[in-house]
Scaffold this active site. Structure first.
Site, PDB file in Angstrom:
ATOM      1  NE  ARG A   1       3.609  -7.769  10.522  1.00  0.00           N
ATOM      2  CZ  ARG A   1       3.093  -6.970   9.600  1.00  0.00           C
ATOM      3  NH1 ARG A   1       2.090  -7.375   8.851  1.00  0.00           N
ATOM      4  NH2 ARG A   1       3.563  -5.757   9.423  1.00  0.00           N
TER       5      ARG A   1
ATOM      6  CE  LYS B   1       2.906   0.061   5.065  1.00  0.00           C
ATOM      7  NZ  LYS B   1       2.347  -0.125   3.722  1.00  0.00           N
TER       8      LYS B   1
ATOM      9  CD  GLU C   1      -2.614  -0.839   2.744  1.00  0.00           C
ATOM     10  OE1 GLU C   1      -3.272   0.176   3.041  1.00  0.00           O
ATOM     11  OE2 GLU C   1      -2.429  -1.781   3.518  1.00  0.00           O
TER      12      GLU C   1
HETATM   13  P1  ATP Z   1       2.644  -2.301   8.101  1.00  0.00           P
HETATM   14  O1  ATP Z   1       1.986  -3.214   9.074  1.00  0.00           O
HETATM   15  O2  ATP Z   1       4.060  -1.981   8.397  1.00  0.00           O
HETATM   16  O3  ATP Z   1       1.848  -1.078   7.815  1.00  0.00           O
HETATM   17  P2  ATP Z   1       1.554  -3.627   5.872  1.00  0.00           P
HETATM   18  O4  ATP Z   1       1.411  -5.074   6.006  1.00  0.00           O
HETATM   19  O5  ATP Z   1       0.344  -2.790   6.026  1.00  0.00           O
HETATM   20  O6  ATP Z   1       2.723  -3.140   6.790  1.00  0.00           O
HETATM   21  P3  ATP Z   1       1.735  -3.496   3.039  1.00  0.00           P
HETATM   22  O7  ATP Z   1       2.163  -2.332   2.241  1.00  0.00           O
HETATM   23  O8  ATP Z   1       0.335  -3.894   3.007  1.00  0.00           O
HETATM   24  O9  ATP Z   1       2.218  -3.210   4.529  1.00  0.00           O
HETATM   25  O10 ATP Z   1       2.675  -4.733   2.771  1.00  0.00           O
HETATM   26  C1  ATP Z   1       3.039  -5.213   1.514  1.00  0.00           C
HETATM   27  C2  ATP Z   1       3.434  -6.651   1.659  1.00  0.00           C
HETATM   28  O11 ATP Z   1       4.488  -6.771   2.588  1.00  0.00           O
HETATM   29  C3  ATP Z   1       2.293  -7.492   2.179  1.00  0.00           C
HETATM   30  O12 ATP Z   1       2.215  -8.664   1.411  1.00  0.00           O
HETATM   31  C4  ATP Z   1       2.671  -7.777   3.595  1.00  0.00           C
HETATM   32  O13 ATP Z   1       2.179  -9.040   3.968  1.00  0.00           O
HETATM   33  C5  ATP Z   1       4.196  -7.734   3.553  1.00  0.00           C
HETATM   34  N1  ATP Z   1       4.753  -7.350   4.845  1.00  0.00           N
HETATM   35  C6  ATP Z   1       4.483  -6.233   5.565  1.00  0.00           C
HETATM   36  N2  ATP Z   1       5.135  -6.247   6.735  1.00  0.00           N
HETATM   37  C7  ATP Z   1       5.856  -7.399   6.777  1.00  0.00           C
HETATM   38  C8  ATP Z   1       6.737  -8.002   7.727  1.00  0.00           C
HETATM   39  N3  ATP Z   1       7.010  -7.411   8.886  1.00  0.00           N
HETATM   40  N4  ATP Z   1       7.287  -9.191   7.410  1.00  0.00           N
HETATM   41  C9  ATP Z   1       7.028  -9.781   6.240  1.00  0.00           C
HETATM   42  N5  ATP Z   1       6.206  -9.283   5.304  1.00  0.00           N
HETATM   43  C10 ATP Z   1       5.613  -8.098   5.559  1.00  0.00           C
HETATM   44 MG    MG Z   2      -1.371  -3.353   5.078  1.00  0.00          MG
END
Ligand code: ATP
Ligand code: MG
Length: 572
Positions: free
Chosen positions: A272, A282, A48
């Site tokens: 994760r 984020k 995102e």
């Molecule tokens: P955050 O929780 O930091 O806001 P998010 O999951 O909302 O992260 P996205 O932009 O939706 O962030 O993530 C893009 C991809 O990265 C998704 O497939 C998500 O599953 C993966 N991802 C995000 N954080 C992690 C993490 N800590 N470890 C592994 N993969 C991750």
């Molecule tokens: Mg997300």
């Protein structure tokens, strides 16, 4: 774990350690069984665009791109931009830069917003099939009607609307006839499902907001769950890997694909990445930026890819770490010392050695000829015979570290002290004779003598030995520099653990940054480029910061030399 020990960057990129993992096994099985016929393995990385990527995303990127690569497949970079209020072009740009920096190139650059028309048409199809309806309940009412884990949900009174009425209302939603939040489109699934995600999830909401790509075209936006699987399907994604928090959404992911009747992408969840002393969210990172606890998204203390890049972490180190840390079906926390281990391991192979004095103390060699300068030969990288040697100027007045001299040495201190002899690396053996102090009684100058028979720092013919080797810089040749010493941003292993009424900022480490403005560098560092890595002998790895100006370099300490992870591993 097999490693290529040759210092070749190409080999380093190809010979990353790849312990077996269940994602690879699953893809391998699908390919073997021709689950998708002869179609190539297709994956996507779907951020995102609402913040900068962090080290957790690096794991997802390595898996999405790395595993597809292994099977000769393809990976798209897709922005999941269904949330216009939080998304910005700045984030879109930084994400692309970071993915490329990690060493990956996407097949196609996609945006969920490119599929808004298609998603809308599929919503109409679901309405026509009696599988979606417009609901007038308020957000609060919807939440109450949804029930809980222990109680079933309750059907909305609007659930039985006719197809015609639903089509008409949905069309009017799209045209902007209703205010934000007044109506939603919901999938008609099962209010009694044990999985709350299947209790008539919202598909579309009304939001009169400009979108960073579609502008004012839409005032209804698809929910993430309604957009994600179908976007995968449009791109014919065969293996849609995501983190475990999406596992409960998988039945919904499948419901949409099956009920619309489109390409059967499949979702597979993995754990994760969590790291000690680190926050990977984020939202929280944005809070650190907005609250000015750090200088920006790329502050070298941030776990963002732009932050750790600026700190001096390398893409090779991060990739090696991700593969070695592996994947699992349960969430855990990885010791940050393991990441640091891979950073040291990579920098050890590639970073040229240099001499720098961070907290200078003058050392005068009384019996060395005035005005004389010798060029001492120094090894650039003992790990890399091809890195060659360089000349380092030696003269009568040098700088050494304040720490490397003690007027009254404690027991076990073998460095310089009155009457004690040490080796100056690549220089000579010197013996401290006397000191000069300032008004406050602090030592500001040490006087010594040298032994000409030890040139290059070699043992003298009489076989005499010394217990310590220290580094130095010739005073008249030294370059001034600023050095920023970074430490962990948080002082607690789990930064989110706080007392009642506090938030994670209570755990910020007050001494995470120390700035030294009077460092002295050997002159060979003069032309160092922003982003270049060096080992300052005995001190650690350092990287040229973008705040450097001509004649005034700024270095960030990437990491010290002591490897705690190697010790932890040895202990087993
Ligand atoms: P955050 O929780 O930091 O806001 P998010 O999951 O909302 O992260 P996205 O932009 O939706 O962030 O993530 C893009 C991809 O990265 C998704 O497939 C998500 O599953 C993966 N991802 C995000 N954080 C992690 C993490 N800590 N470890 C592994 N993969 C991750
Ligand atoms: Mg997300």
């Amino acid at each position: 774990m097999i490693r290529d020990t040759k210092p070749s960057t190409e080999a380093a990129a190809k010979a990353e350690p790849k312990p077996s993992n269940f994602l690879r096994d699953r893809i391998e099985e699908d390919v073997r069984n021709k689950k998708y016929g002869d179609a190539v393995v297709q994956t996507r990385f779907p951020p995102e665009p609402n913040g900068y990527l962090h080290i957790g995303h690096a794991k997802a990127i390595c898996l999405d791109f790395g595993l597809a690569d292994e099977f000769g497949g393809r990976t798209n970079l897709r922005f999941d931009d269904t949330n216009p209020e939080k998304e910005e072009q700045e984030y879109v740009d930084s994400i692309q830069e970071d993915v490329r920096w990690l060493g990956f190139e996407w097949e196609k650059l996609c945006y969920a917003s490119d599929y808004f028309d298609q998603l809308y048409d599929w919503a109409i199809k679901l309405i026509k099939d009696g599988k979606a309806y417009v609901d007038d309940l308020t957000a609060d009412q919807i939440r109450i009607y949804r029930g809980t884990l222990t109680e079933p949900g309750k059907e909305s009174p609007f659930r039985k609307r006719s197809v015609e009425e639903n089509l008409e209302l949905f069309e009017r939603m799209r045209k902007g006839e209703f205010p934000d939040g007044s109506r939603v489109l919901r999938a008609k699934i099962d209010m009694n499902s044990p999985n709350i995600n299947l209790r008539d999830p919202v598909m579309y909401r009304i939001l009169h907001a400009e979108h960073h790509r579609t502008g004012a075209k839409w005032c209804i936006y698809p929910m993430y769950d309604y957009a994600h699987g179908q976007s995968d399907s449009i791109e014919r994604v065969t293996h849609s890997m995501c983190t475990l928090e999406f596992a409960d959404h998988q039945p919904l992911y499948r419901w949409y694909i099956e009920n619309i009747g489109i390409f059967p992408s499949q979702q597979i969840e993995f754990d994760r990445l969590n790291l000690t002393y680190t926050l990977l969210s984020k939202r929280k990172l944005l809070q650190l930026v907005n609250g000015k606890h750090v200088s920006g998204w790329d502050d070298p203390r941030m776990p963002t890819l732009s932050g750790i890049r600026r700190l001096g972490y390398t893409p090779e180190a991060i990739r090696n770490f991700v593969w070695a840390a592996g994947v699992s079906r349960t969430n855990g926390t990885t010791d940050i010392a393991m990441l640091e281990h891979f950073v040291r391991e990579d920098l050890n192979k590639h970073a040229p050695r240099t001499m720098a004095v961070l907290r200078p103390l003058k050392l005068v060699i009384d019996n060395y000829p005035d005005g004389e300068v010798e060029e001492m030969e120094a090894v650039n990288n003992p790990e890399d015979p091809n890195a060659g040697t360089r000349k380092v100027p030696f003269s009568k007045v040098l700088y050494i570290e304040q720490d490397d001299f003690r007027e009254e040495p404690p027991k076990g201190y073998f460095r310089l002290s009155p009457g004690r002899e040490v080796r100056l690396r690549y220089g000579y053996f010197v013996t401290a004779k006397s000191v000069v102090k300032n008004d406050k009684g602090e030592v500001v100058e040490v006087h010594c003598t040298y032994d000409p028979a030890t040139k290059g720092g070699n043992n003298p013919p009489d076989g005499r030995k010394v217990k310590a080797t220290i580094h130095w810089v010739s005073a008249q040749h030294a370059m001034d520099a600023e050095v920023r010493l970074y430490d962990k941003l948080f002082s607690k292993s789990d930064p989110s653990q706080v007392e009642e009424g506090q938030d994670f900022t209570a755990n910020l480490n007050p001494s995470s940054l120390q700035i030294l403005t009077a460092a002295k560098l050997e002159p060979s560092l003069a032309g160092a480029k922003v982003g270049a890595h060096f080992q300052f002998e005995r001190l650690g790895y350092f990287c040229v910061d973008r705040d450097s100006a001509p004649g005034r370099l700024v270095f960030n300490r990437t990491i010290t030399l002591k490897d705690t992870w190697a010790k932890i591993e040895k202990r087993g």
